[in-house]
Design an enzyme around this catalytic site. Sequence first.
Site, short mmCIF file in Angstrom:
data_model
loop_
_atom_site.label_atom_id
_atom_site.label_comp_id
_atom_site.label_asym_id
_atom_site.label_seq_id
_atom_site.Cartn_x
_atom_site.Cartn_y
_atom_site.Cartn_z
N GLY A 219 1.35 -1.62 -0.15
CA GLY A 219 -0.10 -0.04 -0.39
C GLY A 219 0.81 1.10 -0.34
N ASN A 289 4.43 5.79 8.94
CA ASN A 289 3.29 4.99 8.21
C ASN A 289 2.81 3.84 8.41
OD1 ASN A 289 2.51 4.45 5.42
ND2 ASN A 289 2.93 2.92 5.74
N LEU A 297 -18.24 2.01 16.22
CA LEU A 297 -19.21 3.11 17.40
C LEU A 297 -18.41 3.30 18.83
CD1 LEU A 297 -22.40 2.89 15.92
CD2 LEU A 297 -20.51 5.09 15.32
N ASN A 349 -14.69 10.79 12.14
CA ASN A 349 -15.42 10.30 11.20
C ASN A 349 -16.05 9.38 12.19
OD1 ASN A 349 -15.70 9.37 8.97
ND2 ASN A 349 -13.94 7.93 8.19
N TYR A 355 -9.73 5.93 16.20
CA TYR A 355 -8.18 6.33 14.97
C TYR A 355 -8.09 7.40 14.54
CZ TYR A 355 -6.34 6.02 10.20
OH TYR A 355 -6.09 6.02 8.89
#
Length: 449
Positions: A219, A289, A297, A349, A355
């Site tokens: 990635g 990285n 939630l 988010n 995160y």
Amino acid sequence: MSDTYLNLVNSGLTKKIAKQFGLPRPARLRRTDPKSIDAPLVTGPVVVLGTGADADTLATTLLDWELDVRRTMRGGRVGALVLMLTELTAPEDAAEVVDQAGPLMKALGPSGRVVVLTRAATEQDSPARAAALAGVEGLWRSVAKEVRYGATANAVVLRDGVGVDAPAALGAVRFLLSARSAFVSGQGLQVSSDAGTLPADWTKPLAGKVAVVTGAARGIGAQIARVLHREGAQVVGVDVPAAGESLASVMNEVGGTAIQADITDETTPARLIERVRERYGRLDVLVHNAGITRDKLLANMTPDRWRSVVAVNLRAQAQMNEALLATPDLSPDGLRIISLASTSGIAGNRGQSNYAFTKAGVIGMTRSLAPLLAEHSGTANAVAPGFIETEMTARIPALQRQVARRLNSLQQGGKPVDVAEAVSFLASPQSAGINGQTLRVCGQHLMGA
């Protein structure tokens, strides 16, 4: 992963249908071609707007870069517009440059560039000057939402006393003009000092440097390793033993060194430092990285989901940074630390409280780390990607993925190479005057600042 919609609206009958019905038509972005190092920096004339010593100095430098530099233009396509607004003292001072820029905006070609040079306000500024400088930010962010066909608009913001010919100022201008900044738009890069040196060879600014990249097996991490290698660096890739085969493949590709390690292990920093010292004798660049997601939630968040994300995304970085701060002799020319944050850490988010906590933490840690590294001629900066086309985003449900792609001014997802280009730029010697900053690589994502 291929963006089928983008391909459809840029070819044949479906292009005509999309235009007829007013559907979003994201453009194919101009990116660096690693097989063609002789590709032009800008495709078309660069028009420098503004008067005064700063405008003259920058125009002369652009000429030295063998660009087609104009101070005015009538007719034909424009490759880039450079708006010199460094000498404002009141809001009305911007009118002349804006008056000239307006008509030229219509001539900006596909993947064109608008770069604004301005100054950061200080506490000593008059209210009129402070208003003018704040207004410039509103200008470039708005222009970034107006340009079309893959064009971008960004700014280089100079701290008081920093000249337009400072290495980091020129490096930032060159980066923002180039194809390397394809997915960077609506952003301001602040240059805080005259530190740094311009490379003798702009295609190999990292020649002779040693860079460690965590999470390098696939990635974004793998692409960062490739771009750093392309720019001349010796690369050390780090990843977990389970990714050993992929890591070895990437490191073989770039002629680098593979190290299998769990970065959350408290013994890893010392082991890594020992291996790098033994093999290369120095460390110039560290790219944090490696990261994981464990989305839920908050109402459904389990202790292991929270703790595992914090351990990998934040605590592992902190312990590595602490170890390197204690061994400055390993980085005789100053250590460049670039950490991967996220737009989720800027605006939050849904379902990513753990995160977002860690990525906001990375930004905070970067700001705090910057002056500590500066004591040894180093820098700490962060790169905050938006929606990037990776294996992880490919697993998002198709409709949700399409919506996420269009939620930025460029109306498409970025590619891992876009993040890698930003990391490589911040790792380079010419960027030494940029410290404690977070550069968003998100196509001017519509969430967050």
